[in-house]
Motif scaffolding. Structure first.
Motif, PDB file in Angstrom:
ATOM      1  N   UNK A  36       0.526  -1.154   0.088  1.00 20.73           N
ATOM      2  CA  UNK A  36      -0.030  -0.036   0.023  1.00 20.73           C
ATOM      3  C   UNK A  36       0.982   1.325   0.144  1.00 20.73           C
ATOM      4  N   UNK A  37       0.193   2.177  -0.162  1.00 21.22           N
ATOM      5  CA  UNK A  37       0.796   3.671   0.080  1.00 21.22           C
ATOM      6  C   UNK A  37       0.243   4.278   1.049  1.00 21.22           C
ATOM      7  N   UNK A  38       1.111   4.756   2.125  1.00 24.13           N
ATOM      8  CA  UNK A  38       0.585   5.477   3.441  1.00 24.13           C
ATOM      9  C   UNK A  38       1.487   6.951   3.473  1.00 24.13           C
ATOM     10  N   UNK A  39       0.886   7.654   4.165  1.00 24.88           N
ATOM     11  CA  UNK A  39       1.561   8.966   4.318  1.00 24.88           C
ATOM     12  C   UNK A  39       2.218   8.870   5.849  1.00 24.88           C
ATOM     13  N   UNK A  40       3.149   9.679   6.077  1.00 23.16           N
ATOM     14  CA  UNK A  40       4.136   9.583   7.290  1.00 23.16           C
ATOM     15  C   UNK A  40       3.165  10.098   8.592  1.00 23.16           C
ATOM     16  N   UNK A  41       2.021  10.864   8.115  1.00 27.97           N
ATOM     17  CA  UNK A  41       1.113  11.021   9.130  1.00 27.97           C
ATOM     18  C   UNK A  41       0.263  10.015   9.580  1.00 27.97           C
ATOM     19  N   UNK A  42       0.182   8.774   8.682  1.00 27.77           N
ATOM     20  CA  UNK A  42      -0.393   7.703   9.170  1.00 27.77           C
ATOM     21  C   UNK A  42       0.085   6.543   9.806  1.00 27.77           C
ATOM     22  N   UNK A  43       1.440   6.848  10.063  1.00 34.19           N
ATOM     23  CA  UNK A  43       2.339   5.846  10.854  1.00 34.19           C
ATOM     24  C   UNK A  43       2.624   6.412  12.167  1.00 34.19           C
ATOM     25  N   UNK A  44       2.817   5.435  13.087  1.00 33.00           N
ATOM     26  CA  UNK A  44       2.988   5.730  14.562  1.00 33.00           C
ATOM     27  C   UNK A  44       4.592   6.156  15.024  1.00 33.00           C
ATOM     28  N   UNK A  45       4.504   7.247  15.694  1.00 30.30           N
ATOM     29  CA  UNK A  45       5.839   7.516  16.230  1.00 30.30           C
ATOM     30  C   UNK A  45       6.078   6.645  17.775  1.00 30.30           C
ATOM     31  N   UNK A  46       7.207   5.615  17.518  1.00 34.54           N
ATOM     32  CA  UNK A  46       7.436   4.783  18.696  1.00 34.54           C
ATOM     33  C   UNK A  46       8.593   5.498  19.467  1.00 34.54           C
ATOM     34  N   UNK A  47       8.362   6.275  20.523  1.00 39.75           N
ATOM     35  CA  UNK A  47       9.303   7.197  21.513  1.00 39.75           C
ATOM     36  C   UNK A  47      10.289   6.120  21.857  1.00 39.75           C
ATOM     37  N   UNK A  48       9.794   4.635  22.204  1.00 38.58           N
ATOM     38  CA  UNK A  48      10.914   3.914  22.944  1.00 38.58           C
ATOM     39  C   UNK A  48      11.995   3.516  21.996  1.00 38.58           C
TER      40      UNK A  48
ATOM     41  N   UNK B 283      13.996   4.603  11.210  1.00 41.31           N
ATOM     42  CA  UNK B 283      14.096   5.748  12.354  1.00 41.31           C
ATOM     43  C   UNK B 283      13.910   6.923  11.502  1.00 41.31           C
ATOM     44  N   UNK B 284      13.837   8.174  12.326  1.00 39.98           N
ATOM     45  CA  UNK B 284      13.996   9.458  11.593  1.00 39.98           C
ATOM     46  C   UNK B 284      15.139   9.737  10.779  1.00 39.98           C
ATOM     47  N   UNK B 285      16.143   9.235  11.197  1.00 39.70           N
ATOM     48  CA  UNK B 285      17.549   9.518  10.538  1.00 39.70           C
ATOM     49  C   UNK B 285      17.451   8.646   9.157  1.00 39.70           C
ATOM     50  N   UNK B 286      16.879   7.437   9.369  1.00 37.94           N
ATOM     51  CA  UNK B 286      16.906   6.511   7.787  1.00 37.94           C
ATOM     52  C   UNK B 286      15.969   7.234   7.036  1.00 37.94           C
ATOM     53  N   UNK B 287      14.841   7.891   7.565  1.00 32.57           N
ATOM     54  CA  UNK B 287      13.746   8.510   6.885  1.00 32.57           C
ATOM     55  C   UNK B 287      14.413   9.729   5.921  1.00 32.57           C
TER      56      UNK B 287
ATOM     57  N   UNK C 284      10.241  -1.843   4.023  1.00 34.62           N
ATOM     58  CA  UNK C 284       9.820  -3.309   4.071  1.00 34.62           C
ATOM     59  C   UNK C 284       9.476  -3.890   5.348  1.00 34.62           C
ATOM     60  N   UNK C 285       8.630  -4.860   5.248  1.00 34.51           N
ATOM     61  CA  UNK C 285       8.156  -5.376   6.524  1.00 34.51           C
ATOM     62  C   UNK C 285       8.996  -6.297   7.051  1.00 34.51           C
ATOM     63  N   UNK C 286       9.171  -6.230   8.428  1.00 34.65           N
ATOM     64  CA  UNK C 286      10.265  -7.090   9.148  1.00 34.65           C
ATOM     65  C   UNK C 286       9.980  -8.610   9.095  1.00 34.65           C
ATOM     66  N   UNK C 287       8.739  -8.999   8.790  1.00 31.34           N
ATOM     67  CA  UNK C 287       8.748 -10.465   8.723  1.00 31.34           C
ATOM     68  C   UNK C 287       8.404 -11.096   7.351  1.00 31.34           C
ATOM     69  N   UNK C 288       7.636 -10.418   6.624  1.00 34.48           N
ATOM     70  CA  UNK C 288       7.322 -10.801   5.319  1.00 34.48           C
ATOM     71  C   UNK C 288       7.879 -10.067   4.027  1.00 34.48           C
ATOM     72  N   UNK C 289       7.629 -10.507   2.911  1.00 34.04           N
ATOM     73  CA  UNK C 289       8.219  -9.729   1.694  1.00 34.04           C
ATOM     74  C   UNK C 289       7.386  -8.456   1.197  1.00 34.04           C
ATOM     75  N   UNK C 290       6.525  -7.877   1.891  1.00 30.03           N
ATOM     76  CA  UNK C 290       5.684  -6.929   1.552  1.00 30.03           C
ATOM     77  C   UNK C 290       6.491  -5.673   1.671  1.00 30.03           C
ATOM     78  N   UNK C 291       6.105  -4.547   0.865  1.00 29.39           N
ATOM     79  CA  UNK C 291       6.850  -3.344   1.380  1.00 29.39           C
ATOM     80  C   UNK C 291       5.633  -2.484   1.162  1.00 29.39           C
ATOM     81  N   UNK C 292       5.943  -1.018   1.436  1.00 28.81           N
ATOM     82  CA  UNK C 292       4.976  -0.058   1.313  1.00 28.81           C
ATOM     83  C   UNK C 292       5.568   1.137   1.032  1.00 28.81           C
ATOM     84  N   UNK C 293       4.887   2.207   0.067  1.00 29.25           N
ATOM     85  CA  UNK C 293       5.304   3.763  -0.333  1.00 29.25           C
ATOM     86  C   UNK C 293       5.033   4.485   1.208  1.00 29.25           C
ATOM     87  N   UNK C 294       6.058   5.286   1.648  1.00 31.01           N
ATOM     88  CA  UNK C 294       5.667   6.249   2.602  1.00 31.01           C
ATOM     89  C   UNK C 294       5.725   7.535   1.801  1.00 31.01           C
ATOM     90  N   UNK C 295       4.645   8.404   1.808  1.00 30.14           N
ATOM     91  CA  UNK C 295       4.646   9.628   1.138  1.00 30.14           C
ATOM     92  C   UNK C 295       5.053  10.837   2.223  1.00 30.14           C
TER      93      UNK C 295
END
Length: 151
Positions: free
Chosen positions: A89-101, A118-122, A140-151
């Motif tokens: 899928x295609x998601x915007x950065x706003x759709x993602x969750x920021x994990x403070x830990x 990470x923010x640095x990687x982004x 890319x997903x950490x468990x399967x072969x799927x990926x997504x576009x982040x706008x």
């Protein structure tokens, strides 16, 4: 077009269709949504039909000529070869969750895994993508072969 629309799909056609087959599909679709043939419809339907007609007409104008069709087919094939992972899928950065830990953006995959970076990687990926004139980052997903576009 970013994440370009497939012109063949717009016409309900296939790359193996002849020009005559494409013309038939174009004419059928054009008659269905041509603004002059709509009659009394609400403004929203009229505007949607007008946009569809323009999209169908633009696709036809590229695919009806041998030279422009050949160029489009080459560009389409190059995009397919460049993409070597299934995009979920295609998601915007706003759709993602920021994990403070973890200090990372995360998004759940349908397999139960996570898309994360990470923010640095982004920032690094955005800089890389700017040189390619792209408007998205692939994660890319950490468990399967799927990926997504982040706008």
């Amino acid at each position: 077009m970013s994440v370009e629309k497939d012109l063949y799909a717009i016409l309900g056609a296939s790359p193996t269709d002849s020009v005559q087959q494409l013309r038939h599909k174009y004419q059928k679709l054009a008659l269905q949504c041509h603004p002059d043939r709509l009659g009394d419809v609400c403004d929203i339907v009229a505007e949607t039909s007008r946009k569809m007609f323009l999209e169908i007409d633009a696709a036809w104008k590229i695919l009806c000529e041998d030279e422009t069709r050949k160029t489009y087919d080459q560009q389409r094939r190059a995009r397919e070869l460049k993409q070597d992972w299934p995009v979920d899928s295609v998601v915007s950065l706003e759709d993602m969750t920021w994990d403070q830990d973890e200090l990372a953006y995360t998004y759940s995959c349908r397999c139960g895994g996570q898309f994360s970076f990470s923010e640095e990687e982004l920032e690094r990926r955005i800089d890389e993508e700017k040189t390619n004139e792209s408007q998205h980052v692939v994660v890319c997903c950490d468990t399967c072969s799927l990926s997504l576009y982040v706008k």
